[in-house]
Design an enzyme around this catalytic site. Sequence first.
Site, short mmCIF file in Angstrom:
data_model
loop_
_atom_site.label_atom_id
_atom_site.label_comp_id
_atom_site.label_asym_id
_atom_site.label_seq_id
_atom_site.Cartn_x
_atom_site.Cartn_y
_atom_site.Cartn_z
CG HIS A 1 -11.47 -6.39 5.86
ND1 HIS A 1 -10.76 -7.09 6.80
CD2 HIS A 1 -10.77 -6.51 4.70
CE1 HIS A 1 -9.68 -7.63 6.23
NE2 HIS A 1 -9.66 -7.29 4.97
CD GLU B 1 -1.81 -2.39 1.34
OE1 GLU B 1 -0.71 -2.66 1.84
OE2 GLU B 1 -2.66 -3.26 1.06
#
Lengths: 322, 327
Positions: free
Chosen positions: B130, B61
């Site tokens: 999440h 990321e």
Amino acid sequence: MAEDANMLLELYERMITVRTFETVAGEYFAAGEIPGFIHLSIGQEASSVGVCSCLRPDDYVITNHRGHGHMIAKGADIKRMTAELFGKKTGYCKGKGGSMHIADFSIGILGANGVVAGGLPIIAGAGFSIKMRKTDQVAVCFFGDGAANRGTVHEVMNLASVWKLPIIFALENNQWASTTPQEKSSAVEEISCRAAGYNMPGVAVDGNDLFEVRNATLEAIERARSGKGPTLIENKTYRISGHFEGDPQKYRTQAEIAPWKEKNDPIRRLHDYLVTSGVLDEKMNLKIWEGAAAVLEDAVAFAKESPFPEPEEALEDLFVTQ
Amino acid sequence: MTERILSASAALAEALHEEMQRDETVFILGEDLTAHAGIFGQFEGLPENFPGRIIDTPISEAAIVGVGVGSALTDMRPIVDLHFSDFVTCCMDELVNQAAKIRYMFGGQVKLPLVVWCPDGAGIRAAAQHSQSLEAWFVHVPGLKVVVPSEPSDVKGLIKSAIRDDNPVMFFQNKSLFSKQGVVPEEDYLIPLGKAAVKRQGKDVTLICYGSGYYLCKEAADILAEQGIEAEIVDLRTLKPLDMDTVTVSIKKTGRAVTVHEACLTGGFGAELCARIQEQLFDHLKGPIKRVAARDVPMPFSPGMEDFCLPKVTDVVMAAHSIVSRK
């Protein structure tokens, strides 16, 4: 001689300009005229000038907190750099950046970075953009042995190699990550060996030898421009300056520093080579040093005469307004 | 003319098609994008129609956002897909210290046209790592714009504006809203960043919301109407820049406000709204401002617990009642 004499003299002069800039910055910092803190690159001039002298004006460079030398070597304006250090409105960033945040996008300097290894993910973007735009530019990121231990370096080197990005990872191993010696923070002696894990060339060179640095850089650039991907170059050098100006440096001895200030000083080494080769004599040498001093004298005068930004200007430049 | 109905996902894909067609410097970068046109199918048609411009990355990321930042600085217009908004934590330096600050700290020398597309929100039993709604973190960072659309038409108009904006934009799109249907104009239209929408007129209470909060307010307003309370809905759409003018006009009319968001309560954007409203509109208020938000725990997995923690329509109804019925 492998290199053209005039070019070598020019590079010698540039190294002296970097050294003089750093020395003068240190003096004005000590005198309390430069706010904040500054990190000098004295002793690392063969690396900054060696790498940047191989680049074209449209190539990209990102540097770190110890970035004055890289910028000068890439062609940054010394007056505007000096004014930025002094926090003046005429500085590169109008006083918003200071020593650790100077950039000149007009000549491919995408900025110094105050976060250790902060520039590496960004250089991946510059390299990717080159690939998308199908030009033959290259992108160079300077970082240190300390930065090499950040996790982002792993992400970026892997991605750059998978995508064969035109990047040169210019690792300046100056043996000290702030106050921590390399042997206490890196599991390997030659950090460039890590390149093997990314399936890219990793080369360690004597970073105080301008010729070695240039040869490695030229090879990496050739590789990058021809689409073969990134290279990790480890310029082994030494940080003669403290981590920051005013650093009491309790972590090392004068005896350790001494040889780097003397026979291993990159400027002295090039000087001796040029004298031996008959390219330089002491009269010319003196003139070069005096010339650099004059450049800095002008730059400091410019900085001192320049106004500070109005405090309210702090509210400008956040967003592009459309 | 019949109005065309699209899902939020389809609205997003249509907008991206239009923008990538219009501007060849626009590209999309992220994990697992080409195999299934995004892990939620949100980029349907793009891999086939724009080969080489929707790009799979390693699971890295920081490097992904770095590629976004570096390419935005060098004449491209990247869109970075963060997979799940929760993963902003893996690239915070690139977002907060780099993207947000580069233009400013270099004295305005450069523009940084970057869109960070963050699928966020709960309700799909994805548990603590999440399911978050983290928009408030980025509102707190000068230099970033923050967009949180609700309806499909907003998604299309706002993503197009975000792409054309020369600044870094965090674009949070709630996962549970991908399948929501709505009227989406076929033409090329933009919704300016920083412009709220009054989506329902009312005189008794203002429901200030964004993202999934809008749908709670929409249902709540119907219930309140049956009970004789006329709620006005202000969908902020953009949190930064914030359209305080639209909020002000509404509060001056209703004198009452409820803030509604899916992010957890403490330190949420509702707190900022409360602060601004009491600072600027104190004399227009007829009662305290109420906040509806998720409970202050990480999102639990088990459905009963997750539903318990999320804000509900009844919470909005009760909050509105509590201030409207106040003497």
